[in-house]
Motif scaffolding. Structure first.
Motif, short mmCIF file in Angstrom:
data_model
loop_
_atom_site.label_atom_id
_atom_site.label_comp_id
_atom_site.label_asym_id
_atom_site.label_seq_id
_atom_site.Cartn_x
_atom_site.Cartn_y
_atom_site.Cartn_z
N ASN A 32 1.44 59.52 75.92
CA ASN A 32 2.44 59.01 74.98
C ASN A 32 1.79 58.70 73.63
O ASN A 32 0.63 58.31 73.58
CB ASN A 32 3.17 57.78 75.53
CG ASN A 32 4.21 58.15 76.57
OD1 ASN A 32 5.40 58.24 76.28
ND2 ASN A 32 3.78 58.39 77.82
N THR A 49 12.64 48.65 68.64
CA THR A 49 12.12 49.43 69.76
C THR A 49 12.86 49.04 71.04
O THR A 49 12.89 47.87 71.41
CB THR A 49 10.61 49.20 69.94
OG1 THR A 49 9.94 49.59 68.74
CG2 THR A 49 10.08 50.00 71.10
N ASP A 82 7.04 56.08 78.36
CA ASP A 82 7.95 56.92 79.15
C ASP A 82 8.69 57.95 78.30
O ASP A 82 9.79 58.35 78.63
CB ASP A 82 8.97 56.04 79.88
CG ASP A 82 9.80 55.18 78.93
OD1 ASP A 82 9.53 55.18 77.71
OD2 ASP A 82 10.74 54.51 79.40
N THR A 83 8.07 58.39 77.20
CA THR A 83 8.74 59.36 76.33
C THR A 83 8.61 60.79 76.84
O THR A 83 9.32 61.68 76.38
CB THR A 83 8.15 59.30 74.91
OG1 THR A 83 6.78 59.72 74.93
CG2 THR A 83 8.25 57.90 74.34
N ARG A 135 5.99 53.01 73.64
CA ARG A 135 6.63 53.43 74.89
C ARG A 135 5.60 54.17 75.74
O ARG A 135 4.69 54.82 75.23
CB ARG A 135 7.82 54.36 74.62
CG ARG A 135 8.91 53.79 73.74
CD ARG A 135 9.80 52.86 74.47
NE ARG A 135 10.41 53.40 75.68
CZ ARG A 135 11.66 53.16 76.02
NH1 ARG A 135 12.44 52.45 75.22
NH2 ARG A 135 12.16 53.60 77.16
N PRO A 194 11.65 49.42 77.78
CA PRO A 194 11.95 50.25 78.96
C PRO A 194 12.83 49.51 79.95
O PRO A 194 12.77 48.28 80.06
CB PRO A 194 10.55 50.52 79.54
CG PRO A 194 9.71 49.38 79.06
CD PRO A 194 10.24 49.03 77.70
#
Length: 459
Positions: free
Chosen positions: A329, A128, A347-348, A345, A131
């Motif tokens: 998310n 993964t 911020d997808t 995440r 960010p």
């Protein structure tokens, strides 16, 4: 600035003599799978297969019993409780009496090793990407809103007010005896010159102030002083010691995350429709959660008030569901029921959608056995989710909704969207970090890792 960005998420290529990431874990998974097969075959008289068959029957019976317990009253509910408890207990007794417990233990160990090694292989081969962050400037006039009741009194227990003020922050302490307009307090603080907003409280309070911070382009500080702290957990913050979150005021870094909105109201975690949203609307739920839920569920699941939430995801209608969960998310691990509690995440730019539809004991058993492959479970993503109706106890054109756990009634249609990377979150540079959720099992990829020779080094 670009030069300040942390780019440690990039993965390195294997060097000379190294295998592809996860190769040996994949081979360990294959070896453990061979152990499962060997245990099945070696058990005398087909005992290994009998163990699997008994365990399968017990799983089906347990799932059916849970359904009868939740969806019925009276003798059927009592029967369901007995079946749900007796099924796994009966398996243990049967294995002990028959002398097959050793084979069952061996099968269990090999199976656990196989799944664990396979997940590790997938995690290593598909890491993964964290960010991107950048160094955060130290705020000159930070303002923190704190709820003294949140999390059972964590604000007082961890001395958050004194700690924040010692770091130069102004603290607005809410009065537990009366409702507060936290968004209004945040806007007033901004008008008075605040250059950072923060919250020590639950996710609903976090979302309200986060929306003001996003609207004004200000950094936002999350202090994990709530009860569950899902948002803080997925940000990688320390949930055991909220005071550590305040380190971001002096040594922080900034990351961008998405902010959800449901019919204009902000949310940082989830929006629930259907059965759960209806239950939490009831006034008696606050003081007697279990009793209220058990009293209502038979009607909401299988009775005259049974829920059928109708929704569209990016304009495409999805089959009606008894319960629908929309998340800021997507959550991971939908193949393990109850394990979908982590977002890798934030911020997808897409919403996670999880829906459940079970009307009979057979469907409950199918869901228990097949997990995400069952038609009773909907797992998808989208940029816009529109709930157009929700049958049940909702009246008129209003739909019961639970926004970050808070019970509301909203006019239909209820629309969920995301503002991508709208929120500037400041976190401590030194923090525990988010625990990566276990990846969904992909056995084809595991086999490719185990048996495909990696390409040689470039000349």
């Amino acid at each position: 600035m670009a030069e300040d960005e942390n780019r440690t998420g990039t993965s390195a290529r294997p060097g000379r003599g190294e295998g592809a990431p996860g190769r040996w874990a994949a081979r360990a998974a294959v070896l453990a799978a061979a152990g499962v097969v060997a245990a099945l075959v070696s058990a005398g008289g087909g005992g290994g297969f009998a163990v699997v068959a008994v365990a399968f029957v017990a799983l089906v019976a347990c799932a059916a019993g849970v359904w009868w317990f939740l969806a019925h009253r009276g003798p059927v509910r009592v029967l369901g409780a007995v079946v749900a408890v007796a099924s796994p207990s009966g398996v243990l007794v049967l294995l002990s009496v028959s002398g097959m417990w050793q084979w069952a233990l061996l099968l269990g160990v090999c199976w656990a090793a196989m799944v664990g090694a396979a997940r590790e292989a997938l995690r290593r081969s598909r890491p993964t990407r964290p960010p991107r962050t950048r160094a955060a400037a130290r705020p000159r006039r930070p303002v923190l809103i704190m709820n003294p009741k949140s999390g059972g009194g964590k604000v007082e227990r961890f001395g958050l007010v004194a700690r924040a003020e010692a770091l130069g922050a102004r603290v607005i302490l809410l009065d537990p005896s009366q409702p507060a307009d936290v968004a209004g307090l945040a806007r007033t603080a901004v008008a008075e010159g605040a250059d950072l907003l923060g919250v020590a409280g639950g996710d609903g309070t976090q979302a309200a102030v986060a929306a003001v911070a996003a609207e004004r382009g200000l950094p936002f500080l999350v202090i994990s002083a709530g009860t569950r702290n899902h948002f803080a957990m997925d940000l990688g913050l320390d949930r055991t010691d909220p005071a550590r979150c305040l380190d971001a005021l002096t040594d922080g870094e900034e990351l961008r995350v998405d902010l959800g909105f449901v019919s204009g109201r902000p949310f940082v975690n989830t929006v629930s429709f259907g059965v759960y949203a209806d239950v939490v609307q009831r006034p008696e739920y606050r003081d007697a959660k279990a009793e209220t839920a058990l009293g209502l569920l038979p009607d909401l699941l299988a009775g005259s008030d049974a829920y059928h939430v109708e929704a569209r995801v990016d304009g495409v209608a999805v089959p009606p569901r008894q319960a629908l969960l929309v998340s800021n998310n997507p959550y991971r691990a939908p193949d393990v029921l109850g394990g979908a509690s982590l977002r890798p995440r934030l911020d997808t730019g897409v919403l996670g959608v999880l829906g459940i539809h079970v009307e009979t004991a057979a469907q409950a058993a199918d869901l228990a056995v097949r997990g995400a492959q069952s038609p009773g479970l909907l797992v998808t993503t989208g940029r816009r989710v529109e709930v157009v109706s929700g049958s049940g106890s909702g009246s008129g054109g209003e739909v019961p909704v639970a926004v970050d756990g808070e019970a509301l009634l909203m006019p239909s249609p209820v629309v969920c969207v995301l503002k991508s990377r709208a929120l500037r979150v400041v976190v401590p540079r030194t923090r525990p970090g988010a625990v990566p959720p276990p990846p969904a099992l992909d056995w084809r990829h595991v086999l490719r890792l185990a048996f495909t020779r990696p390409p040689g080094p470039a000349a």
